[in-house]
Design an enzyme around this catalytic site. Structure first.
Site, PDB file in Angstrom:
ATOM      1  N   ARG A   1       0.872  -1.182   0.000  1.00 31.20           N
ATOM      2  CA  ARG A   1       0.000   0.000   0.000  1.00 31.20           C
ATOM      3  C   ARG A   1       0.905   1.227   0.000  1.00 31.20           C
ATOM      4  O   ARG A   1       1.933   1.262   0.699  1.00 31.20           O
ATOM      5  CB  ARG A   1      -0.893   0.035   1.244  1.00 31.20           C
ATOM      6  CG  ARG A   1      -2.064  -0.951   1.224  1.00 31.20           C
ATOM      7  CD  ARG A   1      -3.162  -0.569   0.229  1.00 31.20           C
ATOM      8  NE  ARG A   1      -4.289  -1.487   0.258  1.00 31.20           N
ATOM      9  CZ  ARG A   1      -4.421  -2.575  -0.512  1.00 31.20           C
ATOM     10  NH1 ARG A   1      -3.490  -2.878  -1.408  1.00 31.20           N
ATOM     11  NH2 ARG A   1      -5.497  -3.341  -0.422  1.00 31.20           N
TER      12      ARG A   1
ATOM     13  N   GLU B   1      -3.060   7.785  -3.944  1.00 31.26           N
ATOM     14  CA  GLU B   1      -3.563   7.177  -5.164  1.00 31.26           C
ATOM     15  C   GLU B   1      -4.886   7.784  -5.620  1.00 31.26           C
ATOM     16  O   GLU B   1      -5.752   8.005  -4.761  1.00 31.26           O
ATOM     17  CB  GLU B   1      -3.781   5.675  -4.872  1.00 31.26           C
ATOM     18  CG  GLU B   1      -3.286   4.776  -5.945  1.00 31.26           C
ATOM     19  CD  GLU B   1      -3.196   3.338  -5.449  1.00 31.26           C
ATOM     20  OE1 GLU B   1      -2.237   3.014  -4.738  1.00 31.26           O
ATOM     21  OE2 GLU B   1      -4.110   2.574  -5.776  1.00 31.26           O
TER      22      GLU B   1
ATOM     23  N   HIS C   1      -1.707   0.004  -9.838  1.00 35.06           N
ATOM     24  CA  HIS C   1      -2.277  -0.879  -8.801  1.00 35.06           C
ATOM     25  C   HIS C   1      -2.885  -2.131  -9.460  1.00 35.06           C
ATOM     26  O   HIS C   1      -4.083  -2.405  -9.329  1.00 35.06           O
ATOM     27  CB  HIS C   1      -3.316  -0.131  -7.952  1.00 35.06           C
ATOM     28  CG  HIS C   1      -3.488  -0.738  -6.592  1.00 35.06           C
ATOM     29  ND1 HIS C   1      -3.799  -0.024  -5.472  1.00 35.06           N
ATOM     30  CD2 HIS C   1      -3.392  -2.030  -6.182  1.00 35.06           C
ATOM     31  CE1 HIS C   1      -3.887  -0.832  -4.431  1.00 35.06           C
ATOM     32  NE2 HIS C   1      -3.635  -2.072  -4.842  1.00 35.06           N
TER      33      HIS C   1
END
Ligand code: NAP
Length: 322
Positions: free
Chosen positions: A236, A265, A283
């Site tokens: 993450r 993000e 991602h």
């Protein structure tokens, strides 16, 4: 019973839900806003969410009938699990099924940044390649080097196994508890974070995002790494302080980075997009057709179990089931 699905997912899972329930699916090709989720969830019994949906206590409070939330991801840092548990709402995720796909992506990034694949591809396409040259696009070795895994869980172990067995790498790792299986299988060694950063030629981040791991890698930790080392993050974004990483990459404090996840993000930290020594992906760790199909089924199966009074297989808050 009514189910809200916050983004269109593969048909396999949707079909399982549609056979049994009234299913509302986000009609847009974008994430639902918080307000849209809060409005749509009001009369729902189950909620199938994406990792980009912040399922905060007020979203949960807006859903008086809610019995289960299934997250279309293994990481569930986007959900206020404590608030869900407080209401007796089950929370589920998709562990295991995406392990190998995500480990493959970590390796794809590792190889791409170390062997300068993206940079070299661009160079050839831009017609700059005028013939073999002894000093052109020299990169790092990984065969026989040291691989450091931060978070030796399912994905970390699979990343490590590829390195140890495929590329004869020495494996160092951190985790909350010792991983004796990995130690026996391929000689992995548990060390402190500091030792891992100082000794590794490649550092792969594979821990969850928690209050403990947020900003685990900042300027101090980056300075501990070798100037020839590479950082790979498929976990993450906020585990790494991205502005510090951009600075370290610019000043060649480390050699490069391969990133599938970002602190804010989908935005990138200023300057990151311009760096040749960073390879970035959108991602896509679990983004293979087979994996995503199975993730959709796992989420649907867990919703069905929860609504039919059975214990879901992938329950992350077992305290709600007595
Ligand atoms: P996992 O099996 O639970 O592994 C996580 C590991 O991290 C565990 O071994 C845990 O140690 C360790 N850990 C926890 N806190 C730590 C800390 N402070 N320092 C060092 N290690 C720590 O989870 P997983 O299935 O491998 O998934 C890992 C993460 O990858 C997920 O949480 C998710 O955020 C991310 N992910 C990203 C993508 C993507 O698309 N890029 C795809 C899938 C997953 P213990 O076992 O000792 O507790």
């Amino acid at each position: 019973m009514k189910v809200l699905v916050t983004r269109k997912i593969p048909e396999k899972g949707l079909k399982l839900l549609q056979e049994k329930y009234t299913v509302e699916i986000n009609p847009h090709d974008r994430s639902m806003t918080r307000e849209e989720i809060m409005e749509a969830v009001k009369d729902k019994d189950a909620l199938l969410t994406m990792l980009s949906d912040p399922i905060t206590s007020d979203v949960i409070a807006a859903a008086p009938n809610l019995k289960v939330i299934t997250n279309y991801a293994v990481g569930y840092n986007n959900i206020d699990v404590k608030a869900a548990s407080g209401r007796g709402i089950m929370v589920c995720n998709t562990p295991g099924v995406l392990t190998e796909a995500t480990a493959d992506l970590a390796w794809a990034l590792l190889m791409a940044v170390s062997r300068r694949i993206v940079e070299s591809d661009k160079y050839v396409r831009e017609d700059k390649f005028v013939g073999w040259a002894p000093m052109l696009h020299l990169g790092g070795d990984f065969y026989g080097q040291t691989l450091g895994i931060i978070g030796m869980g399912r994905i970390g172990t699979s990343v490590a196994r590829r390195g140890a067995l495929g590329f004869k790498m020495k494996v160092l790792y951190t985790a909350n508890s010792p991983k004796t299986d990995a130690e026996k299988e391929f000689g992995a060694k548990k060390v402190s974070l500091e030792e891992l950063l100082k000794e590794s030629d490649y550092v792969s981040i594979n821990c969850p995002l928690t209050p403990d791991t947020r900003y685990m890698i900042g300027p101090k930790e980056l300075r501990m790494m070798k100037p020839t080392a590479y950082l790979i993050n498929t976990a993450r974004g906020p585990v790494v302080q991205e502005s510090a990483l951009v600075d370290a990459l610019k000043k060649r404090v480390i050699a490069g980075a391969g990133l599938d996840v970002f602190e804010d993000e989908p935005a990138l930290a200023p300057g990151l997009a311009e760096l040749d020594n960073a390879v970035v992906t959108a991602h896509i760790g679990s983004a293979t057709t087979r994996t995503r199909d199975r993730m959709s089924e796992m989420n649907a199966e867990d919703i069905i179990s929860a609504l039919e009074g059975r214990r879901p297989v992938n329950l992350v808050n077992p305290e709600v089931v007595r």
